[in-house]
Motif scaffolding. Sequence first.
Motif, PDB file in Angstrom:
ATOM      1  N   ARG A 190       0.827  -1.211   0.000  1.00 19.57           N
ATOM      2  CA  ARG A 190       0.000   0.000   0.000  1.00 19.57           C
ATOM      3  C   ARG A 190       0.862   1.262   0.000  1.00 19.57           C
ATOM      4  O   ARG A 190       0.540   2.236  -0.682  1.00 19.57           O
ATOM      5  CB  ARG A 190      -0.924  -0.009   1.215  1.00 19.57           C
TER       6      ARG A 190
ATOM      7  N   THR B 113      -3.272  -2.874  -6.290  1.00 20.98           N
ATOM      8  CA  THR B 113      -3.267  -2.444  -4.888  1.00 20.98           C
ATOM      9  C   THR B 113      -3.818  -1.032  -4.786  1.00 20.98           C
ATOM     10  O   THR B 113      -4.663  -0.734  -3.939  1.00 20.98           O
ATOM     11  CB  THR B 113      -1.845  -2.514  -4.293  1.00 20.98           C
TER      12      THR B 113
ATOM     13  N   LEU C  69      -7.317   0.381  -2.917  1.00 19.91           N
ATOM     14  CA  LEU C  69      -7.325   1.481  -1.952  1.00 19.91           C
ATOM     15  C   LEU C  69      -8.294   2.603  -2.363  1.00 19.91           C
ATOM     16  O   LEU C  69      -8.837   3.285  -1.514  1.00 19.91           O
ATOM     17  CB  LEU C  69      -5.922   2.077  -1.800  1.00 19.91           C
TER      18      LEU C  69
END
Length: 124
Positions: A74, A113, A117
Amino acid sequence: MIDELIATAEKRGYRVRWHIEGPKAAWIPDRRAITLRHGMDDAQTLCSLAHELGHAHYNDPPGHYGAHELRADRFAAKLLINPDDYRIIEHTYGPHPARLAHELGVTVKVLKTWQTLHKKELAS
């Protein structure tokens, strides 16, 4: 971009070194060093360095712990993908992950990823 990220790492007191064979990259906390495997393409190198910078930022211990890996993934995604750039590129090229990753200069893993998010933002 790789040179800029190496400079950022060095400003934070981390040494960036290269190795042959073995893992793509590693964070070695007792040496305050990040090692990168020589011979990767630019996107792999950039994303591996950003991932290891995440481990360094959080002072993760050596080893592969699920929560630490996810947190480093992240960190890399947030560091490397600008939401405005993403919107422009997706508008231009469509939603195809491989194409978006290529245009953004990142790996598909980092792209996905980042998308996870920002899923709520992308839906609106």
